[in-house]
Design an enzyme around this catalytic site. Structure first.
Site, PDB file in Angstrom:
ATOM      1  N   LYS A 278     -29.731  65.779  27.932  1.00 37.62           N
ATOM      2  CA  LYS A 278     -28.917  66.696  28.725  1.00 37.62           C
ATOM      3  C   LYS A 278     -27.709  67.139  27.914  1.00 37.62           C
ATOM      4  CE  LYS A 278     -29.819  66.080  33.595  1.00 37.62           C
ATOM      5  NZ  LYS A 278     -29.246  65.856  34.926  1.00 37.62           N
ATOM      6  N   GLU A 364     -35.072  59.484  49.940  1.00 30.54           N
ATOM      7  CA  GLU A 364     -34.373  59.536  51.223  1.00 30.54           C
ATOM      8  C   GLU A 364     -35.108  58.773  52.321  1.00 30.54           C
ATOM      9  OE1 GLU A 364     -33.180  63.074  48.772  1.00 30.54           O
ATOM     10  OE2 GLU A 364     -35.109  62.207  49.370  1.00 30.54           O
ATOM     11  N   ARG A 392     -35.425  65.190  54.873  1.00 31.77           N
ATOM     12  CA  ARG A 392     -36.577  64.563  54.214  1.00 31.77           C
ATOM     13  C   ARG A 392     -36.888  63.183  54.795  1.00 31.77           C
ATOM     14  NH1 ARG A 392     -36.429  66.576  48.090  1.00 31.77           N
ATOM     15  NH2 ARG A 392     -38.172  65.141  48.042  1.00 31.77           N
TER      16      ARG A 392
END
Length: 615
Positions: A278, A364, A392
């Protein structure tokens, strides 16, 4: 404009380039990306990390005929630039501008709309099997990050794909750094290997040492065949029925392109493991990829700088401070997040109470049931979760939490209009989908101080209570110290007027008060969408000619609907105007301007009331 990049208006132009020019193109693309995002704000670290991978995919595969599905999709800016949207990057995440995520109606190259995690493999598998059923020869590629691989849905899709003969390629973009540091056994397994460097180095040393002893060298070769499965992740994914390839350097076009070209000719599900970094190519983002994950506007030569004057306290900061203060008072409190430590304001809590902090990964569903298990044993869970991500875990909320009447606090950040992230992240549906569940209450604080008070109130209850609050700062009301609760389920009259009563839910209380001043209307801070303060509602309805409800949420099934239902049960017939978000998806843009467009600012509320009821 860089000379080579300026000639690329579609992937067909890219595929026409000599291969030796692709490195130059990648360098120009990275520079253009950096300076473009610096002017608009947006996701940066993740996009800098996918430049070479994006170039390679569009060079090798025949997009858009071959389908590429980008998981989450916040790493698709290079993809947008290479697919004819370069000149539109100045409008990124602005009203009527480019979305920050893939969007099917924005480009034929956006094969699938994404913004939530871990959906790519399922979607790409569907596309692969559809093309197979239709007799079409095309590839389907899912690009998924190591953080997204912590979600159960990704493994459900792998399990399904492995028993098919689909022309599916799953690319694991392993940058070893999701938005929050990734967690879980799988990530530890992948991070341990980090592109197999230990394995490769050890193998080369062993070859040199053993060449002088041929029998031992032959024995080592045989051992290697068995040991390899223990040292690289091949075993895990091959057990799902995939042909595992990698790890390879995701920034090395000389590795990426030949590998992808070879994979094109393989049959059945393929799994390519690429290792990227990243922030690649921009030292400041490489050094601090979290800070540069989603920066605002900045000068690339200088980097991110602290504002000259500190901003208002945000609701997220209020929650983070409250969580630490309540944990100090109650040793049974635990904090849970599905991989959103920074976004949910839990960094300080993690540092101060590491043994009571649980980051469960992008999972979740697991987060809610895990919290339910803790609650069964008398521990007091506080689940910090964005409103859009709670969607979710709906079955878990009903089946595992509410049905068993388990106490916990759901701290719903990003409720209401979120702005630049658009409809995928809008927290507009929580009131509607929560208030129909028994044993669940919903608090709607109007400002920062009330948020702290209602979090305390929620924590004291013996059932599940959601406290919904928006992104960013509110009215700037000073936050009082202490852990003082407010009366459960009770509203308050904030302005006494005549004829019209405005019932405000959440932070829209403040524009409602402005409208109330202009119209000499009564204004009620409702505080709770469930339970409603029925006694006060009956009193207000009896003393006013008409009622107006105001909420930053979906009108269908929302707080206004709750008021209408309550009045009907009370057999009180009153004209009611409900103001909120209509039955459409709200696009991305500046949240203040979006509220104006929706008529939920002070002038808009006043205009709607005047139009309906006169002055």
């Amino acid at each position: 404009m860089s000379s080579l990049l300026s000639t690329i208006n579609s992937p067909a132009d890219l595929r026409a380039l000599p291969r030796q020019q692709l490195g130059t193109l990648a360098d120009e693309l990275r520079s253009y990306l950096l300076h473009s995002v610096a002017k608009t704000g947006g996701h940066l670290s993740s996009n800098l990390g996918t430049v070479e991978l994006t170039v390679a995919l569009h060079y090798v595969f025949n997009t858009p005929d071959d389908r590429v599905v980008w998981d989450v999709g916040h790493q698709t800016y290079p993809h947008k630039i290479l697919t004819g949207r370069r000149e539109q990057m100045a409008s990124l995440r602005q009203r009527h501008g480019l979305s920050g995520f893939p969007k099917r109606d924005e480009s034929v190259y956006d094969a699938f709309g994404t913004a939530h995690s871990s959906t790519s493999i399922s979607a790409a598998l569907g596309m692969a099997l559809a093309s197979q059923q239709k007799g079409e020869q095309r590839h389907a590629i899912a690009v998924i990050g190591d953080g997204a691989m912590t979600a159960g849905m990704a493994f459900e899709a792998l399990n399904n794909a492995g028993v098919s003969n689909a022309r599916l390629l799953v690319i694991l973009n392993d940058n070893d750094m999701s938005i929050s540091p990734p967690v879980g056994a799988l990530n530890r397994y992948l991070a341990q290997l980090m592109s197999g460097r230990f394995y490769a180095a050890a193998k080369e040393v062993g070859k040199q040492v053993l060449k002088g002893a041929p029998p031992l060298f032959e024995l080592a070769k045989r051992f290697e065949e068995h040991a390899k499965g223990m040292v690289v992740p091949a075993t895990l994914f091959e057990k799902f029925g995939f042909n595992y390839i990698g790890p390879i350097d995701g920034h090395d076009l000389d590795s990426l392109i030949p590998t992808l070209e070879n994979i094109k000719h393989l049959e059945g599900p393929q799994f390519l493991h690429v290792v990227t970094k990243k922030g690649q190519g921009y030292d400041l983002a490489e050094a601090d990829p979290v800070a540069y994950h989603g920066p605002g506007k900045f000068d690339p030569a200088v980097g991110l700088t602290a504002p000259a004057t500190p901003g208002k306290t945000t609701f997220t900061q209020v929650f983070g401070q409250w969580l630490c203060d309540m944990a100090e008072q109650d040793p049974l409190l635990v904090g849970i997040t599905p991989a959103m430590r920074e976004g949910s304001g839990m960094v300080a809590f993690h540092q101060r109470f590491p043994d009571r902090y649980y980051d469960v990964g992008i999972a979740e569903q697991h987060a809610l049931t895990f919290a339910a298990g803790l609650a069964c044993e008398g521990v007091k869970p506080v689940v910090a979760i964005y409103s859009t991500f709670l969607q979710r875990a709906y079955d878990q909320l009903i089946h595992d939490v509410a049905l068993q009447k388990l106490p916990m606090v759901l701290a719903l950040d990003r409720a209401g209009i979120v702005g630049a992230d658009g409809p995928t992240h809008a927290g507009l549906y929580d009131i509607a989908f929560l208030r129909c569940i028994p044993n669940v209450s919903i608090a709607c604080p109007a400002d920062e101080n009330e948020c702290r008070q209602l979090l305390t109130t929620a924590y004291q209850q013996d059932h599940c209570v959601a406290v919904r609050y928006p992104r960013g700062a509110g009215a700037g009301v000073p936050v009082q110290a202490g852990l003082n609760a407010l009366p459960f389920g009770k509203a308050e009259v904030r302005r006494q007027g005549q004829r019209i009563a405005i019932l405000a839910f959440g932070t829209l209380l403040y524009p409602a008060l402005q409208a109330g001043e202009a119209l000499n209307a009564t204004v009620v801070n409702m505080r709770w969408a469930k339970p409603l303060d029925i006694d006060l509602l009956a009193q207000i309805a009896a003393n006013h000619e008409a009622l107006v409800t105001v909420e930053e949420g979906a009108l269908m099934g929302g707080a206004g609907s709750a008021v209408l239902e309550a009045l009907q049960q009370l057999q009180l017939l009153k004209p009611v105007l409900t103001l909120g978000v209509a039955d459409v998806f709200t696009e991305h843009g500046d949240p203040v301007k979006l509220l104006v467009e929706l008529g939920l600012d002070a002038a808009g509320i006043q205009a709607s009331i005047t139009q309906r009821f006169g002055k």
